[in-house]
Structures are given as structure tokens and as C-alpha cells.
Design an enzyme around this catalytic site. Structure first.
Site, PDB file in Angstrom:
ATOM      1  N   ILE A 144      51.423  41.424  37.476  1.00 27.59           N
ATOM      2  CA  ILE A 144      50.215  40.968  38.146  1.00 27.59           C
ATOM      3  C   ILE A 144      49.077  41.883  37.714  1.00 27.59           C
ATOM      4  O   ILE A 144      49.266  43.086  37.558  1.00 27.59           O
ATOM      5  CB  ILE A 144      50.385  41.015  39.686  1.00 27.59           C
ATOM      6  CG1 ILE A 144      51.519  40.075  40.125  1.00 27.59           C
ATOM      7  CG2 ILE A 144      49.103  40.612  40.394  1.00 27.59           C
ATOM      8  CD1 ILE A 144      51.813  40.144  41.615  1.00 27.59           C
ATOM      9  N   ASP A 145      47.900  41.311  37.518  1.00 23.11           N
ATOM     10  CA  ASP A 145      46.741  42.111  37.116  1.00 23.11           C
ATOM     11  C   ASP A 145      46.530  43.281  38.059  1.00 23.11           C
ATOM     12  O   ASP A 145      46.844  43.206  39.251  1.00 23.11           O
ATOM     13  CB  ASP A 145      45.474  41.249  37.110  1.00 23.11           C
ATOM     14  CG  ASP A 145      45.471  40.230  35.985  1.00 23.11           C
ATOM     15  OD1 ASP A 145      46.268  40.382  35.052  1.00 23.11           O
ATOM     16  OD2 ASP A 145      44.678  39.276  36.058  1.00 23.11           O
ATOM     17  N   ARG A 146      45.963  44.336  37.532  1.00 24.71           N
ATOM     18  CA  ARG A 146      45.726  45.547  38.315  1.00 24.71           C
ATOM     19  C   ARG A 146      45.009  45.248  39.631  1.00 24.71           C
ATOM     20  O   ARG A 146      45.375  45.765  40.687  1.00 24.71           O
ATOM     21  CB  ARG A 146      44.901  46.537  37.497  1.00 24.71           C
ATOM     22  CG  ARG A 146      44.562  47.814  38.251  1.00 24.71           C
ATOM     23  CD  ARG A 146      43.841  48.808  37.370  1.00 24.71           C
ATOM     24  NE  ARG A 146      43.818  50.118  37.999  1.00 24.71           N
ATOM     25  CZ  ARG A 146      43.709  51.260  37.347  1.00 24.71           C
ATOM     26  NH1 ARG A 146      43.630  51.255  36.039  1.00 24.71           N
ATOM     27  NH2 ARG A 146      43.697  52.410  37.976  1.00 24.71           N
TER      28      ARG A 146
END
Length: 314
Positions: A144-146
Site C-alpha cells: 500500500i502506498d506510504r
């Protein structure tokens, strides 16, 4: 003379390999000589170099202290935070609730404290895994994106990792997201289709209504859960899984995510209102993880929901 009790991290190793990894000043030739002379024993009995050590075994070395210096072990992952929000765990997988702001994997700037490092530290300190004794490294099956929070699947063994990767690829693990977008959605629920083109160099995607060279179809289903004034709370069911699909697709139809400075209108902000909050296992065959089939796992204490209730998205 020195005695070492074998723990569960070190069991399964040969006597000679354990000694070489543990004592950095003991010459290999001397070790074999002392094993033959019975000056190295396991459980006070004669041992062989290839003998396998078990948890609880006591290795006695009747040698001088000058060659019995214990090698100091150092692992980068032990620098990581011990903070982990565990939703579910068994012998094969672990579901982690990643907070926004934490990387899944290391990058050039944040190398030591990331989700996979925290997972390694947790399993190492728990005694379930050690880089010294295992050829497999605990891994994350999805990312998952930061600046997006939500559920990440960790694999504890190679079979689980392969199975989870296959099921994600075949869409047999359904992912549901919560998001808050600008404006009131035109319909209560809708399945959106479009085409997405990725620019690898810029780490950006472009969404179009018709297919263009290099584009891939995207399908995004949304359901309105609640709304007020200029904010709509949506549940998103990803029917395809492309890079930045939710953010770019909703921005394309005129309802960008709150806090999205890349695809939205909130320039200068990079903490998009997006949370991967639910997973459903929907396997089509019998496999080693079939006990998970039809189960649904959901994250708790989601900050995004609290912020929506407090009407912070205005």
C-alpha cells in the site's frame, strides 16, 4: 569452557555450522580436531560435526576462552519500531493494519523502519524466524502506498507467499477501501470503467474514457456510505488493481480524494483520505490456505472514519 543452550531460533542446524556462526575466533581446523577429541559435546555426550541440534540441547566446549569469543549478531531490522497492529495471525500468514505514513518496504531515505522490517523483528523476537536458520525471509504479499493506510498481508513461509500472490493475481482476494471525495456522488452506487496509462518515470498515471496505446482497462465500484455538504464517504471495491487506480479514477470523474496533492485539488497535501479496510478470501480451489476461504477481515479504529464524523473534510 563455555556452554550454550540451543533455542528455537537455532535448532535444526549442524553442530559445525552452528559453532562457526557463533564463535568468530575458533579456527575451523581446531573445531574439527576438538570434536574428534571429545572436547566438544552435546548433552555431555560425544557428537559429530554433522549432528543436528535440537531446541534445548546443551553444547559444551572445553576450550580456552581465547577462541570462544561469541560473534555479535547485528541485523538492520532490529532497529525498526516494535509497533505492529495485528488483525489476524496463524502459522502461515499475518494481517497487518498499516498506518498512513509508514512505508511497506525500505527506500533510499527510510531504510530501517518500515512494515516488512517490523514484521521481521516481530517474528525474530517471537522465535518463529531467524535469518541464520531459514532460507525464507518473511515477506509482504501486497503493498500500500506510504500515505495510504490499511491491511497488508504478510507471509511466514514460501508456500503461503506463493499462494497469496497467486490468489491476488487471480482476484480471489477481494479488497475494499474507504475514501472521502470532494462533492456529492451522482449515484448511490456505480461500476466505473475507464483506461489507465502509467508513466513509470514520473510515477503518475493518466485515465481516459477510451483505450489508448499502452493503456489497461480499470474497473472501480463505489457505494456511497454517507455524505455531508461537499464530502462523500465511499466504499470502493477494486475489481482491477492498477497503480493509483482509485485516486486517478475518481479524480477523472470529477470527485478527487481529499488530501490528494497528486491527482486532486488539495495541492501541497499528500495524505490522501484512503484506507484499505477490508479483505475477503474467495478461493476457487482447495489449497493449504483453504481454512481462510469465505472469511472476511476488517481493520478497526480507522482514523479516516473518525475524521469524517467530525466533519474535518470541508
Amino acid at each position: 569452557m563455555k556452554s550454550v543452550t540451543i533455542n528455537n531460533k537455532d535448532e535444526g542446524q549442524r553442530v559445525d555450522r552452528f559453532i562457526m556462526k557463533t564463535f568468530d575466533r575458533l579456527p575451523k581446523s581446531l573445531m574439527f580436531k576438538e570434536i574428534r577429541k571429545k572436547n566438544i559435546k552435546v548433552n555431555r555426550k560425544r557428537c559429530t560435526a554433522e549432528q543436528i541440534l535440537n531446541e534445548g540441547d546443551v553444547l559444551d566446549l572445553y576450550l580456552g576462552d581465547d577462541v570462544l569469543h561469541i560473534k555479535e549478531k547485528y541485523y538492520d531490522f532490529l532497529k525498526a519500531s516494535s509497533e505492529l497492529d495485528i488483525i489476524y495471525e496463524d502459522n502461515n500468514i499475518i494481517l497487518l493494519n498499516k498506518k498512513a505514513g509508514i512505508l511497506c518496504h525500505p527506500d533510499g531515505k527510510d531504510y530501517t523502519d518500515n512494515l516488512v522490517a517490523r514484521l521481521k523483528k516481530y517474528l525474530y523476537e517471537k522465535g518463529e524466524w531467524s535469518p541464520d536458520t531459514s532460507s525464507f525471509t518473511p515477506s509482504l504479499a501486497n503493498r500500500i502506498d506510504r500515505n495510504t493506510g490499511g491491511i497488508v498481508i504478510g507471509a511466514k513461509n514460501s508456500q503461503a507467499l506463493k499462494l497469496i500472490n497467486d490468489k491476488i493475481k487471480n482476484r480471489e482476494i477481494e479488497k475494499y477501501y474507504l475514501t472521502v471525495v470532494h462533492g456529492k456522488m451522482p449515484k448511490k452506487s456505480e461500476v466505473l470503467t475507464a483506461y489507465l496509462t502509467k508513466d513509470e518515470k514520473e510515477n503518475m498515471v493518466t485515465v481516459t474514457d477510451s483505450q489508448t496505446p499502452g493503456s489497461k482497462q480499470i474497473i472501480t465500484q463505489y457505494t456511497v456510505l454517507d455524505y455531508y455538504e461537499d464530502a462523500s464517504l465511499l466504499e470502493i471495491h477494486l475489481m482491477t488493481g492498477r497503480t493509483h487506480q482509485i485516486r486517478a479514477h475518481l479524480a477523472h470523474i470529477g470527485h478527487p480524494l481529499y488530501g490528494d496533492g497528486k491527482y486532486g485539488i488539495d495541492k501541497g497535501r499528500y495524505r490522501q483520505a484512503l484506507y484499505s479496510y477490508k479483505l475477503k478470501f474467495n478461493f476457487k480451489d482447495e489449497n493449504a490456505l483453504s481454512y481462510l476461504n469465505t472469511k472476511v477481515f476488517q481493520a478497526k479504529n480507522i482514523k479516516l472514519l473518525d475524521e469524517f464524523k467530525e466533519r474535518k473534510f470541508i
